[in-house]
Motif scaffolding. Structure first.
Motif, PDB file in Angstrom:
ATOM      1  N   LEU A 100       0.767  -1.095   0.246  1.00 14.26           N
ATOM      2  CA  LEU A 100       0.176   0.015   0.123  1.00 14.26           C
ATOM      3  C   LEU A 100       0.964   1.236  -0.305  1.00 14.26           C
ATOM      4  O   LEU A 100       0.558   1.851  -0.219  1.00 14.26           O
ATOM      5  CB  LEU A 100      -1.012  -0.031   1.438  1.00 14.26           C
ATOM      6  N   LEU A 103      -0.641   5.011   0.228  1.00  6.82           N
ATOM      7  CA  LEU A 103      -1.816   4.787   0.910  1.00  6.82           C
ATOM      8  C   LEU A 103      -1.857   4.402   2.352  1.00  6.82           C
ATOM      9  O   LEU A 103      -2.934   4.244   2.980  1.00  6.82           O
ATOM     10  CB  LEU A 103      -2.416   3.424   0.101  1.00  6.82           C
ATOM     11  N   VAL A 107      -4.943   5.031   4.401  1.00  2.85           N
ATOM     12  CA  VAL A 107      -6.218   3.822   5.268  1.00  2.85           C
ATOM     13  C   VAL A 107      -5.917   4.285   6.577  1.00  2.85           C
ATOM     14  O   VAL A 107      -7.539   4.227   7.241  1.00  2.85           O
ATOM     15  CB  VAL A 107      -5.549   3.079   4.229  1.00  2.85           C
ATOM     16  N   LEU A 141      -6.848  -6.448   4.407  1.00  2.00           N
ATOM     17  CA  LEU A 141      -6.728  -5.482   3.420  1.00  2.00           C
ATOM     18  C   LEU A 141      -5.558  -5.915   2.631  1.00  2.00           C
ATOM     19  O   LEU A 141      -4.287  -6.047   2.953  1.00  2.00           O
ATOM     20  CB  LEU A 141      -6.988  -4.234   3.545  1.00  2.00           C
ATOM     21  N   VAL A 159      -7.641   0.609  -7.314  1.00  2.14           N
ATOM     22  CA  VAL A 159      -6.782   1.328  -7.454  1.00  2.14           C
ATOM     23  C   VAL A 159      -5.493   2.281  -8.335  1.00  2.14           C
ATOM     24  O   VAL A 159      -5.374   0.861  -8.818  1.00  2.14           O
ATOM     25  CB  VAL A 159      -6.114   2.086  -6.018  1.00  2.14           C
ATOM     26  N   PRO A 223      -1.046   5.453  -6.157  1.00  3.17           N
ATOM     27  CA  PRO A 223      -2.105   5.730  -6.658  1.00  3.17           C
ATOM     28  C   PRO A 223      -1.863   7.936  -6.943  1.00  3.17           C
ATOM     29  O   PRO A 223      -1.600   8.196  -6.658  1.00  3.17           O
ATOM     30  CB  PRO A 223      -2.378   5.847  -5.105  1.00  3.17           C
ATOM     31  N   ALA A 227     -10.343   4.495  -6.034  1.00  2.00           N
ATOM     32  CA  ALA A 227     -10.285   4.008  -5.760  1.00  2.00           C
ATOM     33  C   ALA A 227     -12.371   3.859  -7.029  1.00  2.00           C
ATOM     34  O   ALA A 227     -12.982   4.430  -6.926  1.00  2.00           O
ATOM     35  CB  ALA A 227     -10.221   3.217  -4.811  1.00  2.00           C
ATOM     36  N   TYR A 247      -7.336  -4.040  -4.481  1.00  4.12           N
ATOM     37  CA  TYR A 247      -6.972  -4.875  -3.139  1.00  4.12           C
ATOM     38  C   TYR A 247      -8.553  -5.086  -2.847  1.00  4.12           C
ATOM     39  O   TYR A 247      -9.759  -5.471  -3.356  1.00  4.12           O
ATOM     40  CB  TYR A 247      -6.839  -3.708  -2.514  1.00  4.12           C
ATOM     41  N   HIS A 271     -12.830   0.537   3.014  1.00  6.05           N
ATOM     42  CA  HIS A 271     -14.005   0.820   0.969  1.00  6.05           C
ATOM     43  C   HIS A 271     -13.498   2.094   1.598  1.00  6.05           C
ATOM     44  O   HIS A 271     -12.965   2.596   0.396  1.00  6.05           O
ATOM     45  CB  HIS A 271     -14.683  -0.091   0.907  1.00  6.05           C
ATOM     46  N   LEU A 274      -9.724   3.795   1.131  1.00  8.57           N
ATOM     47  CA  LEU A 274      -9.651   3.834  -0.592  1.00  8.57           C
ATOM     48  C   LEU A 274     -10.168   4.216  -1.664  1.00  8.57           C
ATOM     49  O   LEU A 274      -9.199   5.116  -2.451  1.00  8.57           O
ATOM     50  CB  LEU A 274      -9.671   2.001  -0.843  1.00  8.57           C
ATOM     51  N   ARG A 275     -11.850   5.151  -1.327  1.00  6.17           N
ATOM     52  CA  ARG A 275     -11.470   5.919  -1.965  1.00  6.17           C
ATOM     53  C   ARG A 275     -12.022   7.427  -1.747  1.00  6.17           C
ATOM     54  O   ARG A 275     -11.787   8.068  -2.985  1.00  6.17           O
ATOM     55  CB  ARG A 275     -13.790   5.409  -2.591  1.00  6.17           C
TER      56      ARG A 275
END
Length: 275
Positions: A100, A103, A107, A141, A159, A223, A227, A247, A271, A274-275
């Protein structure tokens, strides 16, 4: 010997100046109390009380010990209370795929911001799945695809990542293939489709990968877009120049989940993160 327990006996006698009343305050008989104090005296090598038929008085060593004993007992009580609060906080043992990279912090920050207490573990996806099956983790994850049979899974989240810096002559620093073989192969295939023929250097440490990229010794994947949920095999990266990193969250089956933890809420928060 149980030093904390014996210090409680000592403090009780010191405060009541009477073995009978001290024993009553501790809801115990007097003989075990007297024996406990004598055992503490032998352990310390000091006589703590002067005793006679009419009174119990602290000796000089006893007077010197009393403040420290009270502080130690207060600290011990505070530690027990803290441990109870820790269990009440329902800390989530969360496994995050080590790749990740940038990220991972966002997260975790998102989960903490929603009130979820997290004890994170960063490792390769195959290791995380194994630890989830063994009961060492509550939620993971991981990179997709990875074998998750017998577990409950969330949506596949894609992603989009760009190669930075965009130099075709630099090697690409990626986590080892052993961390997630199928996902690793998909990324390499996507890079080949983009015409990137430079070699891949497999580096386990996220910090080392970052240092190599910053020093201009290698390229990395970063990234770039929010996502998107995807169906199996779909690529929704919004650009032909981006590499999809997929993921997926997983938890144990309901019968093996912790009863004090809302696993579905943690997956939902992942979720959203990640978005």
């Amino acid at each position: 010997m149980d030093l904390v327990r014996h210090l409680r006996l000592f403090v009780a006698v010191a405060e009541h100046r009477h073995f009978g009343r001290a024993a009553a305050s501790l809801s115990m008989a007097q003989p075990p109390l007297s024996q406990g104090v004598q055992r503490l005296e032998r352990h310390l090598g000091q006589r703590l009380f002067d005793r006679d038929a009419r009174r119990v008085a602290l000796t000089a060593p006893g007077s010197a010990l009393l403040p420290a004993a009270r502080q130690l007992l207060a600290d011990a009580d505070a530690l027990v209370e803290s441990s109870r609060r820790w269990s009440e906080r329902r800390c989530v043992r969360l496994g995050l795929a080590a790749d990740l990279d940038t990220l991972a912090g966002s997260v975790l920050a998102h989960l903490v911001g929603t009130g979820i207490d997290v004890e994170p573990v960063l490792a390769g996806s195959t290791e995380l799945v194994g630890r989830l099956r063994d009961g060492d983790l509550d939620v993971v994850l991981v990179r997709h695809p990875v074998a998750l049979d017998g577990l409950l899974t969330g949506d596949v989240i894609t992603v989009s990542a760009a190669v930075v810096p965009d130099h075709d002559d630099l090697p690409l620093a990626l986590p080892p293939r052993s961390h997630h073989p199928a996902a690793h192969d998909q990324v390499v295939d996507a890079l080949l489709r983009l015409g990137r023929l430079a070699p891949v250097h497999e580096i386990a440490s996220a910090q080392e990968r970052s240092v190599r990229v910053e020093a201009g010794l290698a390229c990395g994947l970063r990234p770039t877009l929010p996502a998107l949920p995807t169906q199996e095999g779909d690529v929704q990266d919004g650009s032909a120049d981006l590499v999809p990193l997929r993921y997926r969250a997983a938890v144990p089956v309901i019968s093996e989940q912790r009863p004090d933890l809302d696993h579905a809420a943690v997956v939902s928060a992942l979720h959203e993160a990640l978005r």
